[in-house]
Design a protein around this motif. Structure first.
Motif, PDB file in Angstrom:
ATOM      1  N   ALA A 133       0.819  -1.212   0.000  1.00  0.00           N
ATOM      2  CA  ALA A 133       0.000   0.000   0.000  1.00  0.00           C
ATOM      3  C   ALA A 133       0.852   1.261   0.000  1.00  0.00           C
ATOM      4  O   ALA A 133       1.882   1.346   0.673  1.00  0.00           O
ATOM      5  N   ARG A 165       0.057   5.011   0.989  1.00  0.00           N
ATOM      6  CA  ARG A 165      -0.983   5.777   1.675  1.00  0.00           C
ATOM      7  C   ARG A 165      -0.566   7.232   1.816  1.00  0.00           C
ATOM      8  O   ARG A 165       0.611   7.555   1.968  1.00  0.00           O
ATOM      9  N   ARG A 203     -15.684   9.120   0.081  1.00  0.00           N
ATOM     10  CA  ARG A 203     -14.794   8.017  -0.291  1.00  0.00           C
ATOM     11  C   ARG A 203     -15.184   7.377  -1.618  1.00  0.00           C
ATOM     12  O   ARG A 203     -14.488   6.484  -2.089  1.00  0.00           O
ATOM     13  N   SER A 211      -9.767   4.030  -7.078  1.00  0.00           N
ATOM     14  CA  SER A 211      -9.994   2.649  -6.646  1.00  0.00           C
ATOM     15  C   SER A 211      -9.837   1.663  -7.795  1.00  0.00           C
ATOM     16  O   SER A 211      -9.570   0.480  -7.570  1.00  0.00           O
ATOM     17  N   THR A 233      -8.075  -4.084  -3.014  1.00  0.00           N
ATOM     18  CA  THR A 233      -8.303  -4.196  -1.579  1.00  0.00           C
ATOM     19  C   THR A 233      -7.369  -5.270  -1.031  1.00  0.00           C
ATOM     20  O   THR A 233      -7.410  -6.424  -1.476  1.00  0.00           O
ATOM     21  N   GLU A 235      -5.388  -6.460   2.752  1.00  0.00           N
ATOM     22  CA  GLU A 235      -5.330  -6.265   4.192  1.00  0.00           C
ATOM     23  C   GLU A 235      -6.414  -5.290   4.656  1.00  0.00           C
ATOM     24  O   GLU A 235      -6.199  -4.412   5.490  1.00  0.00           O
ATOM     25  N   GLY A 236      -7.592  -5.433   4.039  1.00  0.00           N
ATOM     26  CA  GLY A 236      -8.771  -4.717   4.495  1.00  0.00           C
ATOM     27  C   GLY A 236      -9.001  -3.334   3.928  1.00  0.00           C
ATOM     28  O   GLY A 236      -9.962  -2.660   4.316  1.00  0.00           O
ATOM     29  N   ALA A 237      -8.154  -2.873   3.022  1.00  0.00           N
ATOM     30  CA  ALA A 237      -8.331  -1.504   2.520  1.00  0.00           C
ATOM     31  C   ALA A 237      -7.886  -1.400   1.067  1.00  0.00           C
ATOM     32  O   ALA A 237      -6.983  -2.109   0.617  1.00  0.00           O
ATOM     33  N   ASN A 238      -8.550  -0.486   0.340  1.00  0.00           N
ATOM     34  CA  ASN A 238      -8.152  -0.128  -1.013  1.00  0.00           C
ATOM     35  C   ASN A 238      -7.536   1.266  -0.938  1.00  0.00           C
ATOM     36  O   ASN A 238      -8.244   2.251  -0.751  1.00  0.00           O
ATOM     37  N   PRO A 239      -6.197   1.389  -1.066  1.00  0.00           N
ATOM     38  CA  PRO A 239      -5.556   2.701  -0.883  1.00  0.00           C
ATOM     39  C   PRO A 239      -5.845   3.695  -1.998  1.00  0.00           C
ATOM     40  O   PRO A 239      -5.504   4.871  -1.873  1.00  0.00           O
TER      41      PRO A 239
END
Length: 396
Positions: free
Chosen positions: A144, A146, A333, A354, A359, A361-365
């Motif tokens: 990711a 971020r 978002r 997106s 996605t 580890e639980g997230a779409n950076p």
């Protein structure tokens, strides 16, 4: 059919077409496309003249390794650009038909399909990395990038168990879409992990010549500074598409570890990927000239100077270190909804962030961002920026 094809994701622009399939843009506005990173600046005349002069070369089969003048042109440019000793043109550089095809093919040549393992890539990312990994029989691991960490890849946070099964790492510096440039300490860490675990690094540098102040640090340059004169397990990919505004010419290079390039060349002789002599002639002219590149950078700089302050009135963004994208946070978002309504109400096309990420580890950076490609003319970019601001104020 190869069952691995079923694991491929739709390309971002295919997803964008689906998103906008039933959208009717506001006819009161002319269309402005800021979604795709396709250079629109005029092709330099020295390139077109060399291409025409080289058309006699179409009557012969070109060698996959390229002509020696082509390889010498690449070697000379790398030495001048990065302040390194000229790489051996006979063993350390190869011409390729654009960096995209080489980035894909490289994974097929480097990865043992029976061994599997991980292929690491930044997230968000250029989707070729993912497809190359999947079709080579490996699994993508998404690193990711971020906003709260400056959009850098946190290589140090990756578990040793992942590194132990890593076969290939794709890096993109300057990054697409963030424009971030890797620094020497990041390269040091990545090289140390490569030494420990034996994986290969594929460095995508196709945006290296679109910058503002300081030329971005290159992978070969970083390797030399860290005493890695043989470029062990490192291969760099570059292109004329962005540098010289010739995306349709499909001309680039790979350079680095001679042992890996020797095997990659073997693969390419079967792959049928030789560059025509006419394109080689045009490429030699392009790599040998910097005046048109300086002009190209000035055009992009003028657009960023005009557009960034405007867009930043409504969206959280800043001028990147390099490249020609603004990576902008949108209200809320739902970047896809933002892009869809922007197209419907103001006839401006941007790419939802997106769509450029996964996605993991639980997230779409990439969620909550849009990529704005400043490839149109200055005035079109100005109009597009103003419309984005007007729409964002209403959308908020």
């Amino acid at each position: 059919m190869n069952p691995l094809l079923d694991l491929l994701h739709p390309y971002p622009f295919e997803r964008l077409r689906t998103l906008l399939a039933d959208v009717v843009p506001n006819p009161d506005y002319d269309p402005i496309n800021l979604s795709i990173g396709e250079p629109k600046h005029p092709t330099p005349s020295l390139v077109t003249e060399a291409l025409v002069a080289g058309l006699d070369g179409l009557s012969v089969y070109p060698a996959t390794a390229g002509s020696m003048p082509m390889r010498e042109a690449l070697s000379g440019w790398l030495a001048r650009r990065y302040g390194i000793p000229a790489p051996d043109p006979g063993s350390t550089v190869l011409p390729v038909n654009g960096s995209r095809e080489a980035l894909f093919a490289f994974a097929q040549a480097v990865i043992d399909p029976g061994a599997g393992g991980w292929v690491l890539c930044p997230n968000p990312f250029y989707q070729i990395y993912e497809g190359a990994a999947v079709l080579a029989g490996a699994r993508p691991w998404y690193v990711a990038q971020r906003a709260d960490d400056g959009f850098r890849c946190r290589w140090e946070a990756i578990d040793e168990s992942v590194w132990a099964e890593t076969r290939l790492v794709y890096v993109c510096s300057p990054g697409n879409p963030t424009g971030r440039v890797m620094d020497l300490q990041e390269w040091r860490l990545l090289f140390e992990r490569s030494d420990r675990h034996g994986f290969v690094i594929a460095a995508d540098e196709c945006y290296s010549e679109i910058y503002f102040d300081t030329p971005p640090l290159g992978a070969l340059q970083a390797a030399r500074r860290l005493g890695r004169d043989g470029y062990d397990r490192l291969v760099v990919f570059g292109s004329l598409s962005k540098r010289s505004s010739v995306p349709g010419m499909r001309s680039g290079y790979v350079a680095g570890d001679p042992g890996i390039l020797r095997r990659f060349l073997l693969y390419r002789t079967y792959h049928g990927s030789a560059m025509s002599l006419a394109v080689q002639a045009a490429s030699i002219a392009a790599w040998g000239d910097e005046a048109h590149v300086i002009d190209n950078r000035a055009r992009y700089a003028a657009k960023f100077e005009a557009v960034t302050p405007v867009v930043s009135e409504a969206l959280q963004t800043q001028r990147p270190e390099a490249g020609f994208y603004l990576w902008a946070r949108v209200p809320g978002r739902d970047d896809a909804a933002f892009a869809r309504e922007l197209q419907r109400q103001y006839n401006v096309l941007v790419l939802p962030g997106s769509f450029l990420a996964r996605t993991h580890e639980g997230a779409n950076p990439g969620a909550g961002f849009v990529r704005i490609a400043l490839v149109e003319g200055l005035e079109a970019c100005r109009r597009g920026a103003q419309r984005i601001v007007e729409f964002a104020s209403e959308y908020r």
